[in-house]
Design an enzyme around this catalytic site. Structure first.
Site, PDB file in Angstrom:
ATOM      1  N   HIS A 171       0.814  -1.287  -0.053  1.00 14.72           N
ATOM      2  CA  HIS A 171       0.101   0.056   0.012  1.00 14.72           C
ATOM      3  C   HIS A 171       0.813   1.236   0.007  1.00 14.72           C
ATOM      4  O   HIS A 171       0.630   2.398  -0.737  1.00 14.72           O
ATOM      5  CB  HIS A 171      -0.915   0.049   1.260  1.00 14.72           C
ATOM      6  N   HIS A 178     -10.771   2.749  -1.905  1.00 16.66           N
ATOM      7  CA  HIS A 178     -11.129   2.281  -0.126  1.00 16.66           C
ATOM      8  C   HIS A 178     -11.737   1.070  -0.403  1.00 16.66           C
ATOM      9  O   HIS A 178     -12.902   1.052  -0.285  1.00 16.66           O
ATOM     10  CB  HIS A 178     -11.770   3.420   0.531  1.00 16.66           C
ATOM     11  N   GLU A 212      -4.652   4.119  12.154  1.00 16.95           N
ATOM     12  CA  GLU A 212      -5.371   4.853  11.062  1.00 16.95           C
ATOM     13  C   GLU A 212      -6.653   5.703  11.493  1.00 16.95           C
ATOM     14  O   GLU A 212      -7.344   6.080  10.706  1.00 16.95           O
ATOM     15  CB  GLU A 212      -5.403   3.889   9.772  1.00 16.95           C
TER      16      GLU A 212
END
Lengths: 990, 274
Positions: free
Chosen positions: A245, A318, A545
């Site tokens: 990522h 997402h 996060e």
């Protein structure tokens, strides 16, 4: 004490949410229910007197005109079943947070009370327990983040109601740091990586192990009290920094690629070779006016708008979170990508969102694989998440599309893009650059840190599997973010900080780790970080996060001003440490050092991946269905295809006009319901300069050849932008690759082919962006969009979204796609070829075919320049791009959007090797437009088009008849435009 | 000499139409236009007393989490201005007593209604008598609507205007009065200013989507008894220039958008009468 305030609607007042829920129960689940009423429940934890409770209930918690409330007794009245849905502990409860603030304001300073919200659904009807269970688990509650309780009427105690449920997080506060022995065999290394969701390979684990054996490392660690064994903080930090990522390992890999003839090429990084490579080449050609200001180095790309302003753009995905919790995943997706342009350079004001979703059919009626939500639920949840994220942030959602394919069942794709604008300079400095000096404070602003979103970065670097962690799911809070962005833009303009970045994937570890590269090191104390609740371990604080946070570099002389403005605007801001020039990523928890890594190793220690690709062109059966007898029916069937039909019900629910600069809306035409090709906005209200936003995406072509898929996506984005009037010379692109795992392994036996698909898409990206002069300024990839549980593996089709942002000198020249008036001439621009491979028409008959559309870039570019000039000179009444469904669909849409008829003669259409009417109507050859022109402008328009492929093919008529003469000279379509429009609107009129 | 007009556009905590509302005030000729955060009022750095025209723009105050504008109204009523016992609502009361003008759009209208600023019968600006709640459709929608204007209303903002065309962008815009008495009085006192209409006539419509939310009597906006306080769900500040109109590429329209008329009426009134 725990109290419950319950709020219901008065007798005779419509309960719109209850009615909507009832509709969903009937439509989505096929369960008959007579009535649904809702009750809002506030569970309050705190010492409150009866008078205070009454003041709260009758004040901020209820509306005296339409609602009634109860305190510590139930508000629910007659029902057969009651379902109460609340959040699980630790899940963001936005309403609860606002409610707690209101309570604090009412009670005065120092009187804290926790507020948790839940909702009761009171169902009436002949339902059995199994029905109600399905309603609760299949529609009302997502078990990952929500808790529900079902109470049948016979068990209901009207005095007590449902018992209180307090989702308080109770964790023993034990901020311990663990050390891990990496001097173990490969199998154990593998287990450590898998057990902690690190997504590191054994080779990468070994590189880490070897680093900790270096003598200098051991010595320096000893100086700060660390052993030679890695701490969990260090391991987690490395894992997220090195995740696919964050590091884009596949895009940076050394790839040996074999083509169909056995020729072998070695590619050292797809990103550097094709993406950055094309941009570098294009920028050389832009000299002396290179309007690219900041590319590939920041959270988003920056280009010049004019001398006064710069534009910023980024598109993110997402996907996995949206698969698990569509609402929270998509909401977090949109507010998350907002922070990219916001955290670029010195910070930009956000001016548009653009969203593209890829789903399986909402009408999917086969058994669902384990852990997969029904596509209709994903569709509604994602739509609503983006609605709340976009609308509540005050950012217009100006453009987007929805693509349907059964293979998105395993993972939906949720692309969220955001643009921003910033003054070209802030207090005399260019706004698109960042600088940090040793000694600057590390400050975190916005939300607090919780366990939410832990392992998002590493988790999205894996396929969706049985053990995919729940903590990776989170719910965004647009209002906390909105308050923070209000504050930070003020702070920016007052020069109170030097640099800003977003806390997204990887949390503080990533944001501070990245920023520290600008000064050369950092020292941070995690104990200072504000937490949502006690009990987080240091590594969790570092990589959480949790949303709505930005990290900043604040110079010492500005820190007081910065913190006091934050306090005034009710935004939390905390100094966590300082940026240094030590070359070290130094993390403490209180006095104890919990991580000490060399910056160089953290960021550049990751070994380059070596991968192999092999391209074997696939071959599909050629379709053998006959030309249909009723072409009108065929056209209507095409207009009703999910990839073609109207998405109005989604578009309407997004605010596409806030900020006051809307020029070309997503819905255009005589009654505001035609499909706009691209958006035009005016970000500076006292100027007529505009921003154009468009997207291109065509995954079906990738089944034949991803090279042409990518070429077509780029062409489509550029074509859409040009159709509304963008200047082809001022377009910037964003590539966003969503792939299935292209690394050959046990799980992915066709990895070489999938990687070759990726290579070919990148080659096309280079070829076509260079040919069009459209530089990529930023991009993103998401490489593990697979679902593997048990024997079931579902991989998405390789998907490239190409988004463009362009400039228009004068928005008053913009053109929309709807036919304007009777008597206007209808033209088609561009050549139609026998290119139905991967088309909607073939898909409609269950075929893929082989003749994928091929873009002739040189010819297209010249045509775009000519069309752009014609639009600039005001010669074009309407312009619509031909994409899914080809000429037939584009003509019909142009007619019915304008509320006008059309008479068309297919014999006049410039075509090559097309012998059938259905092929001519539905071929998806690229770089084509349907244009209408006022008869008085005919000559000037045709002069403008000289040297290009075009033809006049008919006229716009007053009556509502859409008539097409076929190649044989007979009328093959004669339909009422209202019927056509109805076919187009019906499927997704949810 | 013409009077200097000072406009304030209140923002913060989720408000999001402040930019275009400020732009509208400027275009309409306001001499001073300040975008002010509620937090600046609470810090005592700005005061409503220094302005003549208060704009309450659209948005999502506190996310509309407790119902549209509820938490926002609550803040104005209960939060004290730093170092004093004064509330923002005290400044508001003074502002109204001085005969100054207030315009609330969308979330700003919801705020006015929930504070009791509208309809404010008998000069009581603190009792909520009407509300704006969830659209009958159960969803947020962005769509343009026609409005018929009540020619008998005392509303300063709509004097001489016959019909309007603006977008609505809300999920909670359904107008409901507390009871039949309130509704009757609203009509009797000509406080109903704008109603959703089909566009063909100016007659009120109840059918969706012309009436986008199911508002009782198609009520889209009301004023107080003086006509100086006006709130409406549709967005006048979203139509300031012809390029904002959804069909500007197919219709011939005046340069200035209809929304500007509303702001001009307000600014001109202040200049000539205050």
């Amino acid at each position: 004490m725990i109290h419950r305030i319950e709020v219901g609607f008065r007798e005779g007042i419509r309960d719109a949410l209850g009615e909507k829920t009832k509709r969903k129960i009937v439509e989505h689940l096929g369960i008959e229910v007579a009535d649904v009423r809702t009750v809002e429940v506030y569970t309050i934890e705190g010492d409150l007197s009866p008078e205070e409770l009454a003041a709260i209930a009758g004040g901020p918690f209820s509306d005296p005109v339409i609602q009634y409330f109860t305190i510590d007794k139930p508000a629910a009245r007659s029902f057969n079943w009651l379902i109460e849905v609340g959040f699980r502990p630790g899940v963001t409860d936005n309403v609860g947070k606002t409610a707690a603030e209101a309570v604090r304001l009412l009670l005065g300073r120092g009187r804290e009370a926790g507020v948790f919200t839940s909702r009761q659904y009171c169902l009436t009807g002949r339902l059995d327990g199994a029905h109600v269970e399905r309603i609760a688990s299949g529609l009302l509650a997502n078990g990952l983040i929500q808790h529900y309780e079902i109470i049948p009427a016979r068990d209901w105690d009207p005095k007590r109601g449902s018992g209180p449920y307090v989702p308080r997080v109770v964790i023993e506060d034990d901020p311990a740091t663990e050390v891990i022995d990496l001097n173990v065999d490969d199998r154990v290394l593998q287990e450590i990586s898998a057990g902690r969701v690190l997504a590191l390979t054994v080779e990468e684990m070994k590189v880490i192990r070897d680093y900790f054996l270096r003598e200098s490392v051991i010595r320096e660690r000893g100086n700060v009290g660390l052993t030679s064994k890695i701490t969990d903080v260090e391991l987690e930090s490395l894992a997220q920094t090195w995740s696919e990522h964050c590091k884009h390992k596949i895009f940076n890999a050394l790839i040996t690629c074999e083509d169909e003839k056995g020729g072998v090429t070695v590619i050292d990084s797809l990103f550097k070779t094709f993406i950055r490579g094309s941009t570098e080449k294009i920028r050389k050609s832009l000299v002396p006016y290179d309007w690219c200001l900041s590319v590939f180095v920041d959270n988003a790309g920056v280009i010049a708008f004019n001398n006064r302003y710069s534009l910023v753009f980024k598109v993110e995905t997402h996907n996995t979170p949206s698969a698990l919790d569509p609402y929270g995943g998509a909401l977090t997706g949109i507010v998350g990508v907002n922070r990219d342009p916001f955290g670029t350079g010195k910070g930009s004001k956000l001016i548009f969102n653009t969203d593209v979703f890829c789903f399986a059919s909402p009408f999917y009626d086969k058994p669902l694989p384990k852990r997969i939500l029904h596509p209709r639920r994903i569709y509604e949840g994602v739509r609503e998440g983006v609605e709340h994220g976009g609308n509540k942030s005050g950012i217009p959602t100006v453009n987007g599309c929805i693509v349907f394919d059964e293979r998105y069942l395993g993972k939906p794709l949720v692309y969220c893009g955001t643009g921003g604008i910033m003054p070209a300079t802030v207090r005399g400095e260019p706004s698109h650059t960042k600088e940090i000096k040793p000694g600057d404070f590390i400050v975190m602003t916005g939300g607090r840190i919780g366990k939410d979103g832990i392992h998002g970065a590493t988790f999205s670097s894996e396929e969706l599997h049985e053990g995919s962690p729940v903590t990776a799911v989170q719910i965004g809070d647009p209002i906390t973010q909105n308050k923070m962005t209000d504050f930070l833009l003020q702070a920016r303009d007052r020069g109170l900080y030097r640099a800003i970045t977003d806390n997204g994937a990887g949390g503080l570890s990533s944001s501070v780790g990245e920023m520290a590269r600008l000064s050369g090191g950092c020292e941070i104390d995690l104990k200072k970080a504000p937490l949502k609740y006690a009990g987080l371990k240091p590594w969790e604080i570092l990589i959480s996060e949790a949303q709505e946070r930005m990290s900043l570099a604040v110079p010492p002389e500005s820190i007081d001003g910065f913190l006091s403005l934050a306090a005034e605007m009710d935004v939390e801001a905390t100094v966590l440490g300082t940026f240094t020039g030590s070359g070290k990523f130094h993390v403490r928890y209180g006095d104890a050092t919990v991580a000490l890594l060399d910056m160089a190793f953290l960021h550049d220690g990751l070994p380059q991946m070596r991968l192999a690709a092999k391209w074997v062109p696939p071959r599909y059966p050629e379709p053998d269905f006959p030309e249909p007898g009723d072409m009108g029916a065929a056209l209507k069937a095409m207009l009703s295809r999910l990839n073609i039909c109207s998405k109005e019900s989604v578009v309407r629910q997004y605010d596409h006009e806030v900020q006051g600069g809307s020029v070309v809306k997503p819905l255009v035409g005589a009654v505001n319901d035609g499909p706009g090709d691209a958006a035009v906005i005016r970000p500076v209200l006292d100027s007529f300069e505009g921003v154009v936003v468009a997207n291109g995406i065509c995954p079906r072509y990738g089944d034949i050849d991803t090279y042409h898929m990518a070429a077509c996506a780029i062409d489509e984005a550029v074509r859409n932008a040009v159709a509304v009037g963008a200047s082809p010379a001022r377009l910037a692109g964003i590539d966003n690759f969503c792939w299935c795992d292209p690394v050959e392994s046990e799980k992915t036996r066709d990895g070489k082919y999938k990687l070759a698909q990726l290579v070919r898409a990148n080659q096309a990206l280079y070829d076509y962006t260079v040919a069009y002069g459209v530089p990529c300024i930023s991009g993103k990839d998401s490489m593990k969009n697979d679902y593997i549980i048990g024997e079931v593996k579902i991989s998405i089709p390789p998907t490239l979204l190409f988004s463009v942002m362009g400039k228009m000198d004068d928005v008053r020249k913009a053109v929309t796609m709807d036919a304007k008036r009777e008597g206007d001439l209808v033209y088609v621009l561009g050549e139609t070829q026998n290119e139905l491979g991967g088309s909607e028409w073939f898909a409609h008959h269950g075929f893929v075919g082989n003749s994928v559309p091929v873009v002739n870039a040189a010819r297209a570019k010249a045509l775009y320049d000519a069309l752009s000039r014609a639009i600039e000179h005001g010669l074009v009444a309407s312009c619509h791009d031909c994409s899914d469904g080809g000429l037939g669909v584009a003509l019909a849409e142009t007619a019915f959007a304008g509320g006008l008829g059309m008479t068309i003669d297919l014999r006049a259409v410039p075509a090559r090797d097309v012998a059938r009417n259905d092929h001519l109507l539905f071929s998806e050859s690229q770089s084509r437009f349907v244009v209408t022109v006022h008869p008085e402008l005919r000559e000037r328009f045709e002069t403008c088009m000289e040297g290009h492929v075009w033809a006049g093919i008919g006229t716009v008529t007053a009556a509502g008849a859409f008539r097409v003469t076929g190649l044989g000279g007979n009328v093959i379509i004669s339909e009422d435009i209202h019927e056509l429009k109805n076919s187009w609107q019906r499927p997704l009129r949810f | 000499m013409a009077r200097h007009v000072r406009s304030i556009v209140l923002t913060g905590n989720g408000t999001n139409c402040e930019m275009e509302m400020a732009h509208a005030c400027r275009l309409a000729g306001s001499d001073v236009v300040d975008i002010v955060y509620v937090s600046e009022l609470l810090a005592g750095r700005k005061r409503l007393d220094d302005y003549d025209f208060l704009n309450l723009p659209g948005g999502f105050l506190d996310g509309d989490d407790l119902g549209s504008a509820k938490a926002g109204a609550h803040r104005i009523m209960n939060a004290s201005i730093r170092g004093t016992d004064e509330k923002v609502s005290d400044q508001l009361a003074r502002f109204i007593r001085d005969g100054k003008l207030i315009l609330g759009v969308c979330n700003g209208f919801q705020l006015m209604v929930k504070l009791g600023l509208l309809p404010a019968f008998d000069g009581d600006y603190a009792t909520q008598r009407v509300t704006l709640t969830f659209n009958d459709s159960g969803r947020f929608e962005d769509r343009w609507v026609y409005l018929g204007v009540n020619p008998r209303s005392r509303c300063i903002f709509t004097k001489g205007i016959e019909g309007l065309y603006f977008p609505v962008r809300h999920g909670e815009g359904k107008f409901i009065a507390r009871d039949g008495e309130v509704l009757k009085r609203l009509h009797a006192q000509q406080q109903v200013v704008v109603q959703y209409s089909s566009g063909v006539s100016g007659e009120p419509v109840m059918e969706y989507p012309a009436n986008p939310n199911g508002s009782v009597d198609a009520i889209a906006g009301i004023c107080d008894e003086s006509g100086r306080l006006f709130g409406l769900m549709p967005h006048p500040e979203a139509y300031l220039h012809y390029t904002n109109h959804p069909r500007w590429t197919r219709e011939t329209l005046p340069e200035e958008g209809m929304g500007l008329l509303i702001f001009r009426r307000a600014i001109d009134f202040i200049r000539n009468n205050l």
